[in-house]
Design a protein around this motif. Structure first.
Motif, PDB file in Angstrom:
ATOM      1  N   VAL A 100       0.861  -1.181   0.000  1.00 37.65           N
ATOM      2  CA  VAL A 100       0.000   0.000   0.000  1.00 37.65           C
ATOM      3  C   VAL A 100       0.899   1.233   0.000  1.00 37.65           C
ATOM      4  CG1 VAL A 100      -1.792   1.256   1.272  1.00 37.65           C
ATOM      5  CG2 VAL A 100      -1.783  -1.250   1.272  1.00 37.65           C
ATOM      6  N   SER A 101       0.570   2.219  -0.823  1.00 37.12           N
ATOM      7  CA  SER A 101       1.372   3.441  -0.911  1.00 37.12           C
ATOM      8  C   SER A 101       1.192   4.288   0.337  1.00 37.12           C
ATOM      9  CB  SER A 101       0.958   4.254  -2.141  1.00 37.12           C
ATOM     10  OG  SER A 101      -0.325   4.833  -1.934  1.00 37.12           O
ATOM     11  N   PRO A 102       2.075   5.284   0.558  1.00 34.32           N
ATOM     12  CA  PRO A 102       1.893   6.185   1.708  1.00 34.32           C
ATOM     13  C   PRO A 102       0.544   6.896   1.699  1.00 34.32           C
ATOM     14  CG  PRO A 102       4.113   6.423   0.797  1.00 34.32           C
ATOM     15  CD  PRO A 102       3.346   5.539  -0.148  1.00 34.32           C
ATOM     16  N   GLN A 103      -0.070   6.996   0.525  1.00 37.62           N
ATOM     17  CA  GLN A 103      -1.384   7.636   0.421  1.00 37.62           C
ATOM     18  C   GLN A 103      -2.531   6.657   0.673  1.00 37.62           C
ATOM     19  OE1 GLN A 103       1.037   7.941  -2.125  1.00 37.62           O
ATOM     20  NE2 GLN A 103       1.762   9.802  -1.080  1.00 37.62           N
ATOM     21  N   GLY A 104      -2.204   5.372   0.886  1.00 35.12           N
ATOM     22  CA  GLY A 104      -3.225   4.385   1.194  1.00 35.12           C
ATOM     23  C   GLY A 104      -3.755   3.619   0.005  1.00 35.12           C
TER      24      GLY A 104
ATOM     25  N   LYS B 193      -3.423   0.782  -3.113  1.00 32.92           N
ATOM     26  CA  LYS B 193      -2.711  -0.441  -3.458  1.00 32.92           C
ATOM     27  C   LYS B 193      -1.771  -0.174  -4.635  1.00 32.92           C
ATOM     28  CE  LYS B 193      -6.334  -3.637  -1.921  1.00 32.92           C
ATOM     29  NZ  LYS B 193      -7.253  -4.731  -2.317  1.00 32.92           N
ATOM     30  N   VAL B 194      -0.567  -0.736  -4.570  1.00 34.25           N
ATOM     31  CA  VAL B 194       0.421  -0.550  -5.635  1.00 34.25           C
ATOM     32  C   VAL B 194       1.003  -1.904  -6.008  1.00 34.25           C
ATOM     33  CG1 VAL B 194       1.023   1.815  -4.982  1.00 34.25           C
ATOM     34  CG2 VAL B 194       2.249  -0.087  -3.934  1.00 34.25           C
ATOM     35  N   ALA B 195       1.496  -2.003  -7.253  1.00 32.64           N
ATOM     36  CA  ALA B 195       2.077  -3.261  -7.726  1.00 32.64           C
ATOM     37  C   ALA B 195       3.558  -3.359  -7.391  1.00 32.64           C
ATOM     38  CB  ALA B 195       1.865  -3.395  -9.233  1.00 32.64           C
ATOM     39  N   VAL B 196       4.229  -2.210  -7.326  1.00 32.97           N
ATOM     40  CA  VAL B 196       5.680  -2.184  -7.107  1.00 32.97           C
ATOM     41  C   VAL B 196       5.985  -1.284  -5.913  1.00 32.97           C
ATOM     42  CG1 VAL B 196       7.920  -1.582  -8.095  1.00 32.97           C
ATOM     43  CG2 VAL B 196       6.140  -2.566  -9.556  1.00 32.97           C
ATOM     44  N   VAL B 197       6.860  -1.752  -5.050  1.00 35.66           N
ATOM     45  CA  VAL B 197       7.280  -0.978  -3.882  1.00 35.66           C
ATOM     46  C   VAL B 197       8.475  -0.113  -4.268  1.00 35.66           C
ATOM     47  CG1 VAL B 197       7.988  -1.085  -1.464  1.00 35.66           C
ATOM     48  CG2 VAL B 197       6.543  -2.892  -2.417  1.00 35.66           C
ATOM     49  N   ASP B 198       8.466   1.154  -3.874  1.00 32.45           N
ATOM     50  CA  ASP B 198       9.595   2.036  -4.207  1.00 32.45           C
ATOM     51  C   ASP B 198      10.836   1.620  -3.434  1.00 32.45           C
ATOM     52  OD1 ASP B 198      10.313   4.096  -1.871  1.00 32.45           O
ATOM     53  OD2 ASP B 198       8.162   3.683  -1.783  1.00 32.45           O
ATOM     54  N   THR B 199      11.984   1.932  -4.009  1.00 30.62           N
ATOM     55  CA  THR B 199      13.259   1.566  -3.379  1.00 30.62           C
ATOM     56  C   THR B 199      14.099   2.811  -3.075  1.00 30.62           C
ATOM     57  OG1 THR B 199      14.227   1.177  -5.574  1.00 30.62           O
ATOM     58  CG2 THR B 199      13.342  -0.735  -4.406  1.00 30.62           C
ATOM     59  N   GLU B 200      13.426   3.919  -2.780  1.00 27.35           N
ATOM     60  CA  GLU B 200      14.147   5.126  -2.371  1.00 27.35           C
ATOM     61  C   GLU B 200      14.748   4.917  -0.991  1.00 27.35           C
ATOM     62  OE1 GLU B 200      11.975   8.855  -2.845  1.00 27.35           O
ATOM     63  OE2 GLU B 200      10.504   7.748  -4.053  1.00 27.35           O
ATOM     64  N   GLU B 201      15.876   5.567  -0.750  1.00 30.00           N
ATOM     65  CA  GLU B 201      16.564   5.471   0.528  1.00 30.00           C
ATOM     66  C   GLU B 201      16.416   6.775   1.305  1.00 30.00           C
ATOM     67  OE1 GLU B 201      20.278   2.668  -1.055  1.00 30.00           O
ATOM     68  OE2 GLU B 201      20.554   4.822  -0.738  1.00 30.00           O
ATOM     69  N   ARG B 202      16.591   6.666   2.611  1.00 28.33           N
ATOM     70  CA  ARG B 202      16.705   7.875   3.426  1.00 28.33           C
ATOM     71  C   ARG B 202      17.984   7.795   4.241  1.00 28.33           C
ATOM     72  NH1 ARG B 202      15.547   7.210   8.781  1.00 28.33           N
ATOM     73  NH2 ARG B 202      14.151   5.549   9.458  1.00 28.33           N
ATOM     74  N   PRO B 203      18.482   8.932   4.731  1.00 26.72           N
ATOM     75  CA  PRO B 203      19.761   8.937   5.448  1.00 26.72           C
ATOM     76  C   PRO B 203      19.746   8.069   6.697  1.00 26.72           C
ATOM     77  CG  PRO B 203      19.092  11.169   4.856  1.00 26.72           C
ATOM     78  CD  PRO B 203      17.917  10.278   4.592  1.00 26.72           C
ATOM     79  N   GLY B 204      20.905   7.570   7.043  1.00 24.98           N
ATOM     80  CA  GLY B 204      21.056   6.780   8.259  1.00 24.98           C
ATOM     81  C   GLY B 204      22.294   5.920   8.171  1.00 24.98           C
ATOM     82  N   LEU B 205      22.743   5.449   9.300  1.00 27.97           N
ATOM     83  CA  LEU B 205      23.898   4.554   9.322  1.00 27.97           C
ATOM     84  C   LEU B 205      23.609   3.291   8.536  1.00 27.97           C
ATOM     85  CD1 LEU B 205      26.734   4.060  10.654  1.00 27.97           C
ATOM     86  CD2 LEU B 205      25.507   2.838  12.458  1.00 27.97           C
TER      87      LEU B 205
ATOM     88  N   HIS C 188      10.328   5.261   2.780  1.00 25.17           N
ATOM     89  CA  HIS C 188       8.956   5.146   3.269  1.00 25.17           C
ATOM     90  C   HIS C 188       8.771   3.804   3.972  1.00 25.17           C
ATOM     91  CE1 HIS C 188       8.714   7.709  -0.456  1.00 25.17           C
ATOM     92  NE2 HIS C 188       8.242   8.528   0.463  1.00 25.17           N
ATOM     93  N   GLU C 189       7.951   3.811   4.998  1.00 29.83           N
ATOM     94  CA  GLU C 189       7.686   2.562   5.707  1.00 29.83           C
ATOM     95  C   GLU C 189       6.907   1.598   4.809  1.00 29.83           C
ATOM     96  OE1 GLU C 189       5.755   3.790   9.319  1.00 29.83           O
ATOM     97  OE2 GLU C 189       7.690   4.001  10.348  1.00 29.83           O
ATOM     98  N   LEU C 190       7.165   0.321   4.979  1.00 25.83           N
ATOM     99  CA  LEU C 190       6.499  -0.706   4.185  1.00 25.83           C
ATOM    100  C   LEU C 190       5.183  -1.078   4.858  1.00 25.83           C
ATOM    101  CD1 LEU C 190       6.510  -2.727   1.836  1.00 25.83           C
ATOM    102  CD2 LEU C 190       7.757  -4.318   3.317  1.00 25.83           C
ATOM    103  N   VAL C 191       4.088  -0.731   4.204  1.00 26.79           N
ATOM    104  CA  VAL C 191       2.752  -1.059   4.693  1.00 26.79           C
ATOM    105  C   VAL C 191       2.096  -1.986   3.677  1.00 26.79           C
ATOM    106  CG1 VAL C 191       0.502  -0.149   5.381  1.00 26.79           C
ATOM    107  CG2 VAL C 191       2.586   1.151   5.890  1.00 26.79           C
ATOM    108  N   CYS C 192       1.597  -3.124   4.141  1.00 26.07           N
ATOM    109  CA  CYS C 192       1.012  -4.131   3.250  1.00 26.07           C
ATOM    110  C   CYS C 192      -0.264  -4.702   3.852  1.00 26.07           C
ATOM    111  CB  CYS C 192       1.990  -5.284   3.006  1.00 26.07           C
ATOM    112  SG  CYS C 192       3.513  -4.826   2.163  1.00 26.07           S
ATOM    113  N   ILE C 193      -1.125  -5.176   2.973  1.00 24.84           N
ATOM    114  CA  ILE C 193      -2.261  -5.995   3.391  1.00 24.84           C
ATOM    115  C   ILE C 193      -1.826  -7.450   3.226  1.00 24.84           C
ATOM    116  CG2 ILE C 193      -4.649  -6.644   2.934  1.00 24.84           C
ATOM    117  CD1 ILE C 193      -5.034  -3.821   1.756  1.00 24.84           C
ATOM    118  N   PRO C 194      -1.665  -8.210   4.311  1.00 22.30           N
ATOM    119  CA  PRO C 194      -1.215  -9.595   4.200  1.00 22.30           C
ATOM    120  C   PRO C 194      -2.363 -10.517   3.792  1.00 22.30           C
ATOM    121  CG  PRO C 194      -1.512  -9.020   6.497  1.00 22.30           C
ATOM    122  CD  PRO C 194      -1.824  -7.782   5.713  1.00 22.30           C
TER     123      PRO C 194
END
Length: 512
Positions: free
Chosen positions: A470-474, A476-488, A494-500
């Motif tokens: 599920v996209s950040p907007q709620g 359903k999406v077919a592909v999950v984005d692979t953008e990164e955010r800063p961190g060690l 974006h957090e991974l939200v799914c309907i199992p």
């Protein structure tokens, strides 16, 4: 007027010092970007995702170049030849890690990951390996990990039955945090929010660490953030240690041992060492706090991020997901849940994890500090130069990998093409184009735990569930984005939200 004169004097003196050091260094260090700016050096060339910025610079200046971060000289490496020269051939000179202001404060300057190479570090390295992260420690806590895997699957099963979305990112962090918490202190302690903020801060560049005139100004607000995190964590770990000391004292008063029955956890071992007058290395309360922070950080965010990236890549590649499930069906069947002990019999699952670590290494940069002047080929690396080995960039180098941006686990199922006698690439730092856990003395201590936990959790998740992202907007999406955010650890942006969606295996396992 006096302030303007002072400011101009500071600027000119810094400019002259920087120019002299820069010109002197050009004959000693490899070439690097030009121009540089007075006071800040090349800091303006680095974006929030430092490993990506360094990768772009390497495309222009080559796999071995120099930078000045403020007045601090740095060398950046992004190929296996130079990685080996620094991290193996000259390992002793580059066995100390860079300690930023945030690292020093938040690890109490006593951590395993960042302490200087020396007697204390050697003692703690041996202790944590024997008691937590080596084969013995990993095996000792295997039943504990199974309990937490089951809790995760049960929770997702409940969500699947209700048709509700689940924040996979959050639940993975809860699970890995609980596992390391129980291994270390014998109980679950919710520290994941603090830990995620800490790993984010460890991966950010604080200008004050490199530009001396900025140390008192805190223009980025790092000082306030560091102190806030320090106070939050310090009160947490202080309460944990005090509670354990009181329990041990009560047990002694009732004629018991040093702790209240059951198997000793890592905190008990540290308290035993602290009380032992004959111990080779003295451990006090501050050391304990630093180690708890260090190990919480090492085994919470890194493992959760690795599991999430693997799951995302499988969701985005349905053909590979199908192949991974077929292997599980062939080896495990559909009447029981996959276990950690099945790992060696699941080579494709192992290859999925290794390929995940190639594209999304647990820590993208291996950072070291030069402790003594060293000669690397025709270059002389001065003491206190910062070394940054860009593991992330090497994983994307087309001269090292065929179609490097494609997710291809099969590449880890066959011997290395350039020399088949070297065998299949592994994660243990012997092949310098692939260093997901580093190499040598400062290799990540949690490697064994990671290679037990990450494949087992990924395999169990895909064995039991399909995941509709599920996209950040709620939506359903077919592909999950692979953008990164800063961190060690470079988590997803974006957090991974799914309907199992429960698979047939969930029936026999009573997960729904």
């Amino acid at each position: 007027m006096e302030f303007q004169v002072l400011l101009l004097t500071l600027f000119l003196s810094t400019f002259v010092i920087f120019l002299l050091s820069f010109r002197r260094g050009r004959g000693r260090l490899p070439l690097g970007p030009w121009p540089w700016l007075p006071v800040i050096g090349h800091l303006h060339l680095l974006g929030p995702l430092v490993h990506q910025s360094l990768h772009r610079l390497s495309l222009r200046y080559g796999p071995f170049f120099s930078l000045y971060l403020g007045s601090v000289p740095c060398v950046v490496v992004s190929n296996p030849h130079y990685a080996k020269l620094f991290l193996q051939d000259n390992e002793l000179a580059f066995s100390s890690r860079l300690e930023s202001t945030a690292i020093k404060r938040l690890t109490y300057e006593t951590s395993l990951a960042f302490s200087p190479y020396g007697p204390y570090w050697k003692f703690i390295k041996k202790l944590t390996f024997n008691e937590l992260f080596g084969s013995r420690g990993t095996g000792r806590f295997s039943s504990l990990r199974v309990q937490e895997y089951d809790r995760l699957l049960t929770l997702i099963g409940v969500k699947a039955r209700a048709g509700e979305a689940v924040n996979v990112t959050e639940e993975l962090l809860k699970m890995t945090n609980t596992v390391i918490s129980k291994m270390m202190i014998g109980e679950s302690e919710e520290a994941r929010d603090v830990i995620r903020e800490v790993t984010k801060m460890f991966g950010e560049f604080n200008v004050a660490d490199f530009v001396w005139v900025m140390k008192k100004l805190d223009v980025q607000g790092f000082g306030k953030r560091i102190e806030d995190l320090y106070q939050r964590f310090d009160s947490l770990v202080d309460r944990i240690i005090t509670k354990r000391e009181q329990a041990r004292n009560k047990a002694r008063g009732q004629g018991g041992g040093k702790h209240e029955g059951g198997e000793r956890d890592f905190l008990d071992i540290l308290l035993d060492i602290a009380a032992d007058e004959t111990s080779d290395v003295k451990i006090n309360r501050v050391h304990m706090k630093g180690l708890v922070m260090d190990l919480f950080t090492a085994a919470t965010d890194t493992l959760a991020v690795g599991i999430e990236w693997a799951l995302v890549e499988l969701i985005n590649h349905p053909d590979l997901l199908k192949k991974a499930r077929q292997e599980i069906d062939d080896v495990v069947g559909n009447q029981r849940l996959v276990e950690e002990s099945d790992g060696p019999k699941l080579p494709f699952i192992q290859a999925v994890i290794k390929e995940t670590f190639r594209l999304h290494p647990p820590v993208p940069l291996v950072v070291r500090r030069c402790t003594s002047e060293s000669k690397i080929e025709d270059y002389v690396i001065p003491e206190d130069t910062v070394l940054m080995v860009n593991v992330w960039a090497m994983g994307r180098d087309p001269s090292l990998w065929e179609s490097p941006m494609d997710f291809r686990p099969e590449r880890f199922l066959k011997p290395m093409e350039e020399n088949s006698s070297k065998g299949v690439l592994d994660v243990r730092g012997q092949h310098f184009q692939y260093l997901p856990f580093g190499t040598g003395r400062r290799m990540c201590s949690g490697l064994t735990l990671a290679m037990h936990e990450v494949p087992a959790v990924v395999a169990a998740l895909i064995q039991c569930f399909d995941f509709q992202p599920v996209s950040p907007q709620g939506n359903k999406v077919a592909v999950v984005d692979t953008e990164e955010r800063p961190g060690l650890t470079v988590p997803r942006a974006h957090e991974l939200v799914c309907i199992p969606i429960a698979r047939p295996i969930c029936g026999p396992l009573h997960l729904v």
